[in-house]
Design an enzyme around this catalytic site. Structure first.
Site, PDB file in Angstrom:
ATOM      1  N   ALA B  47       0.799  -1.219   0.000  1.00  0.00           N
ATOM      2  CA  ALA B  47       0.000   0.000   0.000  1.00  0.00           C
ATOM      3  C   ALA B  47       0.840   1.282   0.000  1.00  0.00           C
ATOM      4  O   ALA B  47       0.615   2.171  -0.835  1.00  0.00           O
ATOM      5  CB  ALA B  47      -0.972  -0.032   1.182  1.00  0.00           C
ATOM      6  N   ASP B 229      -3.970  -2.567   3.751  1.00  0.00           N
ATOM      7  CA  ASP B 229      -4.201  -1.901   2.474  1.00  0.00           C
ATOM      8  C   ASP B 229      -5.238  -0.788   2.612  1.00  0.00           C
ATOM      9  O   ASP B 229      -5.252   0.152   1.825  1.00  0.00           O
ATOM     10  CB  ASP B 229      -4.630  -2.913   1.413  1.00  0.00           C
ATOM     11  CG  ASP B 229      -3.449  -3.803   1.030  1.00  0.00           C
ATOM     12  OD1 ASP B 229      -3.176  -4.763   1.769  1.00  0.00           O
ATOM     13  OD2 ASP B 229      -2.771  -3.485   0.033  1.00  0.00           O
TER      14      ASP B 229
END
Lengths: 327, 327
Positions: B47, B229
């Site tokens: 991420a 994420d």
């Protein structure tokens, strides 16, 4: 499956080589060394099949020591029984044939063949019982089932335990979809269970093992059904590594978590799951794939083949003769 | 790592090709098509790294439309932001640079580079905070930590989130062992996290993902630390598929389950995890390995890339500026 996973042919044991699936290949086990090697390399695997192979292996040993050297047969039997430590069926199968050895090789073979037929009958019976339980708990609409590893015909003689339940439900039009955990490291789900589901024309999707709990949490799964390698006296279930995570997720989602296993998988001697020896296999199974190294050369692996699902997470254990549950 | 996972060099973006690890290979991304392709194929993943790549990608687009066609830059930015749906950092990085585009390509590049430096600082700060939290909860004896996927330097710019916490604890002599989930289907744990741990000389063992919950249940693990994420407003955590099973097992075992993520991973717009789009990737990732088919040709797969861990299972979410928890 119209063919049997393992059977006695002429003077040897004939088995499906499960390491080659989805390619079909049968191999002949002609010596006790062959049998021990086939167990260790998972050419034959699955608790019920291991029980039958243990029995046939003792019959093979008896034939090869037809001079009546019972000590040699017993030594062979010990080697077979200890080829893998976790599935109790293996030693159960070996022990079931040993008394007949004293009456000669033909009696040993007859006893082993009886065990084989008994396994086929037991799987059919427990499959019907498991299907009835799920029909009552989840039905009558077609259901999405999740399973793990292979507890199908190829783990047994010719019907299966967990996959036998699926097959029985499918026969009633009650299976919408089966989610199959691929079952790392050796992919028994992707290679073996998927092969059986294709043969049975049952709709299925393969998932990575890590996806099972999350998919259960989304509400996409109606019930989980798995086999077992050993069930302890307190009903803790020892089964392929990854089973425990599915049981945790099932409990949180409030869906049935059903274990399908013959009575020969019950071990009254082990008080609980922690008392059972969990086989640790070679780390290379994790670190390599098809001979290709996936992790750095310096890395090592920890590779337990099984995990323990505490009895409080198990909705029911279904055998050929009864339904067991803790509460 | 003394090298950065991704950086701006001359007129292009230079990145570590994470599909090749454990082999090291850097590739140049010279066009927006290159950037979108690199995101889709997971050449760059993680991420925080996706956030920085989104920012650098917009700077690249601004440079290629130096005639001042802002609509063309915005169209490129949209393509980049939607190359993967789940990690909120990607669109966050894109949006952070877009206002600077109006001031020209150099201003856009400066803004993107600032985001890159900010990411490096944020990871270092949250790693120290996470280490302090685990030292307090588990220490002072050296601990066994479990992690999943890769939330290390290679998921970020040059330090890491979850693996940054591990690295900070290791610097204090507090890491006895790290258990690394291999992270099927693309093996980011076995390939990438293990590579980082080798480079950092931190003792580790790779495990199949299915083994994590069972090993936690044996008492062998002191704490789990993972990245994220996306973190929803109610603190549900969306992370690599398999995270949820580790969280369930941690809760049952009573060990800390810690999420390490920069503030840019928090999404106040998503009320809960269920509201977040979970990317479904190509089933071939599951059914094939190294170009070799592992399941029958007739089988299909279901391949969610992420799962949702409800906030009540999360001990703490550690960012560069605070510790969040629901209760």
């Amino acid at each position: 499956m119209t063919v049997r996973t393992l059977e006695w042919v002429d003077d040897h044991i004939d088995v499906v080589d499960q390491t080659a699936l989805p390619q079909w290949r049968r191999v002949a086990l002609r010596t006790v060394d062959d049998v021990v090697d086939a167990i260790g390399r998972l050419v034959v695997r699955g608790a019920p099949a291991l029980g039958v192979l243990g029995a046939l292996g003792v019959a093979l040993a008896a034939r090869q020591h037809a001079d009546g050297d019972l000590d040699a047969v017993r030594a062979d039997a010990d080697r077979i029984a200890s080829a893998r430590p976790t599935a109790v069926n293996l030693s159960h199968g070996v022990r079931a044939v040993l008394p007949a050895v004293e009456r000669g090789p033909d009696a040993a073979l007859a006893a082993a063949r009886q065990l084989l037929e008994d396994d086929a009958l037991a799987c059919a019976a427990l499959s019907r019982r498991g299907a009835a339980l799920l029909r009552e708990r989840v039905g009558p609409q077609p259901m999405v089932l999740a399973t793990h590893c292979n507890a199908g015909a190829l783990a047994c003689v010719d019907w299966g335990t967990a996959l036998g339940v699926v097959r029985a439900l499918h026969g009633e039009g009650l299976v919408r979809m089966v989610l199959v955990g691929e079952t790392r490291p050796l992919l028994q789900g992707a290679r073996i269970t998927a092969t059986e589901l294709v043969a049975l024309d049952i709709p299925h999707r393969v998932i990575v093992d890590a996806a099972g709990p999350g998919l259960i949490a989304t509400g996409a799964v109606d019930a989980v059904v798995v086999g077992a390698d050993r069930v302890a006296a307190n009903l803790d279930v020892v089964n392929k590594v990854g089973t425990y995570g599915l049981a945790l997720a099932s409990a949180r989602a409030g869906i049935p978590f059903v274990v399908a296993a013959p009575e020969s998988t019950l071990d009254p001697v082990a008080p609980d799951g922690v008392a059972v020896t969990v086989e640790e296999r070679d780390g290379a199974e994790v670190l390599q794939f098809g001979g290709h190294r996936v992790a750095p050369a310096e890395s090592t692996a920890l590779n337990p083949a099984f995990d323990i699902t505490p009895a409080d997470l198990v909705t029911a254990i279904v055998t050929e003769s009864r339904v067991l549950h803790r509460t």
